[in-house]
Design a protein around this motif. Structure first.
Motif, mmCIF file in Angstrom:
data_model
loop_
_atom_site.group_PDB
_atom_site.id
_atom_site.type_symbol
_atom_site.label_atom_id
_atom_site.label_comp_id
_atom_site.label_asym_id
_atom_site.label_seq_id
_atom_site.Cartn_x
_atom_site.Cartn_y
_atom_site.Cartn_z
ATOM 1 N N MET A 273 -21.015 -14.625 11.251
ATOM 2 C CA MET A 273 -20.778 -15.658 12.119
ATOM 3 C C MET A 273 -19.575 -15.968 12.493
ATOM 4 S SD MET A 273 -23.562 -18.287 10.490
ATOM 5 C CE MET A 273 -23.177 -19.780 11.406
ATOM 6 N N ASP B 66 -26.223 -16.881 21.462
ATOM 7 C CA ASP B 66 -26.131 -18.423 21.164
ATOM 8 C C ASP B 66 -27.168 -18.405 20.079
ATOM 9 O OD1 ASP B 66 -23.684 -18.618 22.271
ATOM 10 O OD2 ASP B 66 -24.493 -19.985 23.852
ATOM 11 N N GLU B 67 -28.631 -18.257 20.460
ATOM 12 C CA GLU B 67 -29.464 -18.414 19.674
ATOM 13 C C GLU B 67 -29.672 -17.257 18.474
ATOM 14 O OE1 GLU B 67 -33.349 -18.284 21.649
ATOM 15 O OE2 GLU B 67 -32.607 -19.146 23.597
ATOM 16 N N SER B 68 -28.901 -16.265 18.491
ATOM 17 C CA SER B 68 -29.017 -15.466 17.349
ATOM 18 C C SER B 68 -27.931 -16.069 16.394
ATOM 19 C CB SER B 68 -28.170 -14.107 17.884
ATOM 20 O OG SER B 68 -29.208 -13.392 18.784
ATOM 21 N N THR C 1 -27.536 -19.245 15.816
ATOM 22 C CA THR C 1 -28.227 -20.387 15.167
ATOM 23 C C THR C 1 -29.157 -19.682 14.140
ATOM 24 O OG1 THR C 1 -28.067 -21.658 17.250
ATOM 25 C CG2 THR C 1 -29.709 -22.316 15.808
ATOM 26 N N PHE C 2 -29.976 -18.828 14.666
ATOM 27 C CA PHE C 2 -30.883 -18.056 13.763
ATOM 28 C C PHE C 2 -30.221 -17.566 12.386
ATOM 29 C CE2 PHE C 2 -33.625 -14.847 12.193
ATOM 30 C CZ PHE C 2 -34.978 -15.210 12.581
ATOM 31 N N ASP D 43 -27.543 -18.542 10.964
ATOM 32 C CA ASP D 43 -26.922 -19.606 10.154
ATOM 33 C C ASP D 43 -28.215 -20.297 9.226
ATOM 34 O OD1 ASP D 43 -24.936 -21.574 9.246
ATOM 35 O OD2 ASP D 43 -25.787 -23.092 10.758
ATOM 36 N N THR D 44 -29.426 -20.352 10.149
ATOM 37 C CA THR D 44 -30.659 -20.907 9.366
ATOM 38 C C THR D 44 -31.057 -20.006 8.221
ATOM 39 O OG1 THR D 44 -31.559 -21.700 11.557
ATOM 40 C CG2 THR D 44 -33.252 -21.242 9.580
#
Length: 275
Positions: A186, A260-262, A264-265, A267-268
């Motif tokens: 990240m 951006d969604e990647s 977030t994914f 980090d989850t």
């Protein structure tokens, strides 16, 4: 008075190689320009090798032996660097990676090497070389980490990687190692010129037919393809094959989550590993 630095004072094998070249060159009263002319390279190339910033080519090492009359000393040193750090078949790729204007990678089960942390790389090499000594593993890890230096150049290559979700969920080195690796990923993705996309499991067969591969593009020469199979890695320069792989890569990016969604994914998943 400061004592002169000897090649033995360098822990990096490339720095030791360069220091040896410089010591013998000065002893023979040969300038960098003269050595470059003899070996078929520029004065700048010789300077970068001597400073440990550039992996020398086999032709350069053989040329040094011819210029210095060292009877295979430098070609032997280079061979040991290749064996200790990178597989011989991978060295041409590393040299091209240092010159690339963009690096496009697809990874199916493990994070691509240039983005790995020390702990993650150690676990990968230990699993792949269970009978090697710790010194050998450390050498391989150090060589992998050195590849990241290309990202800190004045004009670094653009790096775009598509990671299958399996890369994020395959336990390499344990939960803490995975959490650190994903956090580092990240951090890198936040830098200009580096894009990371995740191909989630729910994408189905979109990536199921693709093996891991990397494409290198250049400002003044055609792109090349590097792929691996059970027999080892190989470079391909055939225009039709490279063009087909670029098309496959475009489709992989289209089916993956947006950057951006990647993140977030990622980090989850990181939080799932974090203590």
């Amino acid at each position: 008075m400061n004592e002169p630095i000897s090649p033995e004072d360098f822990s990096d094998p490339l720095q030791r190689f360069g220091a040896d070249v410089k010591r013998v060159r000065l002893g023979r009263k040969i300038t960098q320009k003269q050595l470059g002319r003899t070996t078929g390279y520029s004065e700048s190339y010789v300077s970068q090798v001597e400073s440990g910033k550039l992996l020398p080519s086999e032709r350069f090492a053989i040329g040094c032996d011819a210029a210095f009359g060292t009877n295979g000393l430098f070609s032997g040193l280079l061979h040991r660097i290749e064996e200790g750090d990178h597989p011989t078949s991978f060295v041409p790729y590393v040299q091209l990676e240092q010159k690339a204007s963009s690096i496009l990678g697809f990874a199916a089960t493990t994070i691509m090497g240039i983005l790995q942390t020390e702990e993650y790389a150690t676990a990968i090499f230990r699993a792949g070389h269970p009978f090697e000594t710790d010194d050998v593993i450390r050498g391989k890890v150090a060589a992998r980490l050195r590849r990241r230096e290309v990202l800190d150049q004045d004009r670094p290559p653009k790096l775009w990687t598509v990671l299958h979700e399996a890369c994020l969920r395959t336990h390499v080195g344990g939960a803490s190692v995975m959490a650190g690796q994903l956090e580092f990923l990240m951090h890198l993705a936040a830098r200009p010129g580096i894009d990371v996309q995740v191909m989630p499991f729910v994408a189905g067969a979109a990536a199921g037919h693709s093996v891991p591969f990397t494409l290198l593009t250049f400002r003044d020469s055609p792109a090349v393809l590097y792929s691996e199979d059970p027999q080892g890695g190989r470079l391909c320069r055939t225009a039709s094959t490279v063009a087909s792989s670029l098309h496959v890569y475009d489709r992989l990016r289209a089916h993956a989550l947006p950057p951006d969604e990647s993140l977030t994914f990622i980090d989850t998943v990181r939080k799932e590993f974090a203590p």
